[in-house]
Write a protein that holds these residues in place. Structure first.
Motif: not given
Length: 202
Positions: A189-190, A185-187
């Motif tokens: 979102q970037q 999710r973090e990747d």
């Protein structure tokens, strides 16, 4: 005095149709249209084929109902995004919603609208066409929202609303494919944040 006839009472289905449809939706989401066989579907739904046909119709009809459920449930972020007050907020909410839904730990990774169409044979043609129409409708809704933004002066007058809509849908579909491949999710979102870094379009 004549006897009063009672209307025939249908036999209860003996299962929760909403729960069965939810399970079918998740299986289609995880495996795609062709990857979800009838045996797998009925097992996941906890019903017999006869009950499935009686309640939902054939596999294609079941898939269409599952897609409707997906649109009104997990993919409801699209409708919410379209209601945001500015074009940038709408685009941000659209991509953020995509990232959240495609990476939910309690759901299959990716997007039913993308996974479901990755079918190769003739048997999946109608499902692919339904999903193409579903995705195109999403582009049309975004285009209409951005056209309104141009009319209201929220986007520059030379903005191509159709191109912006197609761009966002392409990024969204890419996010879904990456999520299905295990991206975090973090990747993702970037990626969504980067896609909007130069907003509004020049």
């Amino acid at each position: 005095m004549g006897t009063q006839q009672k209307a025939p009472v249908g036999r209860p289905r003996g299962f929760d149709a909403e729960e069965a449809l939810e399970r079918a939706m998740r299986l289609f989401w995880e495996r795609g249209y062709e990857g979800a066989g009838l045996t797998d579907l009925t097992k996941a739904m906890g019903i017999t084929r006869t009950s499935m046909y009686a309640a939902f119709g054939n596999k294609e009809a079941l898939f269409r109902k599952a897609l409707e459920r997906y649109t009104e449930g997990p993919a409801s972020y699209v409708a919410r995004a379209l209601g945001e007050p500015t074009a940038r907020q709408a685009a941000t909410a659209f991509l953020d919603g995509c990232v959240r839904v495609t990476t939910r730990p309690d759901c299959p990774a990716g997007c039913l609208g993308v996974q479901g169409s990755l079918a190769a044979g003739d048997a999946g043609r109608n499902a692919r066409e339904a999903l193409t129409a579903w995705r195109n409708d999403g582009v049309d809704q975004l285009r209409d929202r951005f056209r309104r933004a141009v009319d209201e002066g929220d986007l520059p007058p030379d903005t191509d609303p159709g191109l912006v809509a197609r761009y966002l849908m392409t990024v969204s579909n890419g996010i879904a494919v990456q999520a299905a491949s295990g991206a975090t999710r973090e990747d993702l979102q970037q990626v969504a944040d980067m896609a909007l870094r130069n907003w509004p379009p020049a």
